[in-house]
Design an enzyme around this catalytic site. Structure first.
Site, mmCIF file in Angstrom:
data_model
loop_
_atom_site.group_PDB
_atom_site.id
_atom_site.type_symbol
_atom_site.label_atom_id
_atom_site.label_comp_id
_atom_site.label_asym_id
_atom_site.label_seq_id
_atom_site.Cartn_x
_atom_site.Cartn_y
_atom_site.Cartn_z
ATOM 1 N N GLU A 107 34.731 16.234 61.744
ATOM 2 C CA GLU A 107 33.912 16.406 62.501
ATOM 3 C C GLU A 107 33.909 14.341 62.573
ATOM 4 O OE1 GLU A 107 30.404 18.310 62.886
ATOM 5 O OE2 GLU A 107 31.300 19.976 61.174
ATOM 6 N N CYS A 133 24.552 17.723 48.158
ATOM 7 C CA CYS A 133 23.209 18.022 48.396
ATOM 8 C C CYS A 133 22.457 18.811 49.829
ATOM 9 C CB CYS A 133 22.570 16.329 50.260
ATOM 10 S SG CYS A 133 23.090 14.829 49.451
ATOM 11 N N LEU A 155 18.255 7.980 50.651
ATOM 12 C CA LEU A 155 17.086 7.743 49.547
ATOM 13 C C LEU A 155 16.814 9.179 49.753
ATOM 14 C CD1 LEU A 155 16.065 6.007 47.202
ATOM 15 C CD2 LEU A 155 14.372 5.199 48.887
ATOM 16 N N CYS A 160 26.018 16.083 61.363
ATOM 17 C CA CYS A 160 26.761 16.163 59.997
ATOM 18 C C CYS A 160 27.398 17.749 59.860
ATOM 19 C CB CYS A 160 26.306 15.561 58.739
ATOM 20 S SG CYS A 160 27.234 15.383 57.984
HETATM 21 N N1 SAH Z 1 27.937 11.081 52.378
HETATM 22 C C1 SAH Z 1 26.764 9.542 52.734
HETATM 23 C C2 SAH Z 1 27.202 9.885 54.675
HETATM 24 C C3 SAH Z 1 27.681 11.083 55.157
HETATM 25 S S1 SAH Z 1 25.391 12.306 55.510
HETATM 26 C C4 SAH Z 1 25.688 9.395 52.615
HETATM 27 O O1 SAH Z 1 25.061 11.083 52.009
HETATM 28 O O2 SAH Z 1 24.912 9.139 52.894
HETATM 29 C C5 SAH Z 1 25.356 10.819 57.057
HETATM 30 C C6 SAH Z 1 23.100 11.180 56.862
HETATM 31 O O3 SAH Z 1 23.021 12.533 56.891
HETATM 32 C C7 SAH Z 1 22.932 11.230 55.244
HETATM 33 O O4 SAH Z 1 22.217 10.367 55.383
HETATM 34 C C8 SAH Z 1 22.513 12.621 54.993
HETATM 35 O O5 SAH Z 1 21.807 12.404 54.009
HETATM 36 C C9 SAH Z 1 21.720 13.324 56.647
HETATM 37 N N2 SAH Z 1 21.844 14.776 56.268
HETATM 38 C C10 SAH Z 1 22.360 15.468 56.788
HETATM 39 N N3 SAH Z 1 22.071 16.534 56.803
HETATM 40 C C11 SAH Z 1 21.016 16.342 57.234
HETATM 41 C C12 SAH Z 1 19.768 17.507 57.765
HETATM 42 N N4 SAH Z 1 20.046 18.991 58.002
HETATM 43 N N5 SAH Z 1 18.582 16.653 57.921
HETATM 44 C C13 SAH Z 1 18.401 15.288 58.757
HETATM 45 N N6 SAH Z 1 19.791 14.155 57.894
HETATM 46 C C14 SAH Z 1 20.638 15.254 56.967
#
Ligand code: SAH
Length: 350
Positions: A90, A114, A213, A331
């Protein structure tokens, strides 16, 4: 077969030796390859014999638009691309006052796990090559007849787990004979992949490092981000401090607010404490709902309270605006839906 779009001018020069071609052709080739062409036939100033030889030995990586959703609320466009092996990734095009930003993926899926994120639901299938990262941008430029000025590496995947391809991509995309997108206009987002942050700091690039973070205490962070068990908050913040010292660039900390998980006064206070001494910016993101988990964002009032508390501690804070809310723009959400719709079956390109 060589992945020729991932090659820099130096590597192309070496390749051309095999075809007994003069070295000045390397730059010509590079310009074509970085421009988003789909076939060697389009290279009008390259001799046909060379084009034919290259076609036999090399491939031009591409990202084919499989689906595209245009937001009715704003000008956000979400793309689902299909890669040569049938995998999906995507990307998102966003329009801001200062120009067009593309959010790209760096891996097919993600291994970081995550708990709040849709991208990691099925793990990682494979890394993307530098050329596949570039192809997302060139395909979006062509589809909209625009020039992209900013890139955020915040799509699917952990860019620093795919370090070599990410570094290669950063160099290619900022090359003045290529897309020539300034490194200052590029943000790289990481979940806190410390070994990658350390490697990246040695390059001293003027990109913006964005660190996801999401929690200031190890117990909370452990429960939502497995990476924290490998590199805890202290280790991560030390790496950020070092990164800052070397690059003198302001770091951006992403903090997805999840109701009842990380939105307390204690969290705000601890967040201020651990970021002390690091020139940074806190970006609060109201958590996006993902149906596979039960996380919800706090109400507006609570978000503002958290923000005001951080400001009272002297931090610079913004709350991320939601773009493309009507098209599953965040994402991993779209690929997840496609996987569900097709239930893993082989999809023919539309
Ligand atoms: N792997 C990298 C980049 C991809 S995720 C990272 O972890 O930073 C891009 C951002 O979207 C990250 O800050 C991630 O924690 C956040 N993110 C993912 N799922 C989310 C959700 N359901 N709500 C809010 N932010 C989210």
């Amino acid at each position: 077969m060589y992945d020729i779009v991932s090659m820099n001018v130096f590597e192309l020069t070496r390749l051309l030796v095999d075809y007994s071609q003069p070295s000045y052709r390397a730059k010509q080739l590079f310009k074509w390859l970085q421009s988003g062409i789909k076939t060697f036939d389009e290279m009008s100033n390259i001799p046909i014999s060379l084009r034919n030889s290259l076609e036999k030995d090399c491939y031009i990586a591409r990202a084919d638009i499989f689906k595209c959703y245009r937001s009715q609320i704003d000008e956000t466009v979400k793309y689902l691309f299909r890669l040569y092996d049938g995998e999906f990734i995507e990307s998102v095009l966003m329009k801001y006052q200062h120009g067009y930003t593309v959010c790209i993926s760096t891996q097919v899926g993600c291994n970081m796990g995550c708990k709040f994120c849709a991208s990691g639901l099925y793990g990682k299938t494979r890394d993307l090559t530098a050329s596949e990262m570039l192809a997302q941008i060139t395909a979006i430029q062509a589809d909209n007849n625009i020039r992209v000025s900013n890139i955020v590496m915040m799509g699917m995947g952990e860019p620093l787990e795919n370090y070599d391809n990410t570094e290669r991509f950063l160099k290619l995309v900022s090359d003045e004979d290529g897309l020539n997108i300034g490194l200052r206009h590029i943000s790289l987002s990481t979940c806190g992949f410390v070994s990658g942050i350390e490697k990246l700091s040695l390059l001293n690039l003027p990109i913006t490092l964005s660190v996801s973070l999401h929690a200031p205490f190890d117990d909370i962070r452990n429960s939502i981000m497995p990476i924290n068990k490998k590199w805890n908050i202290k280790t991560l913040m030390d790496a950020c401090q070092k990164y800052q010292k070397i690059t003198t660039r302001r770091i951006s900390f992403e903090y997805a607010l999840i109701s009842g998980v990380n939105d307390t006064r204690e969290c705000a206070k601890e967040l201020a404490r651990i970021t002390k001494g690091i020139m940074c910016h806190i970006n609060l993101i109201p958590a996006n709902p993902v149906s596979e988990n039960s996380f919800v964002k706090p109400d507006k009032n609570k978000i503002n309270k958290f923000k005001d508390l951080l400001i009272s501690y002297g931090l610079t804070v913004t709350v991320r605006r939601t773009l493309g809310a009507d098209i599953d723009a965040s994402c991993g959400q779209l690929r997840k839906r496609i996987r569900k719709e097709t239930d893993g079956a082989n999809i023919q390109q539309s």
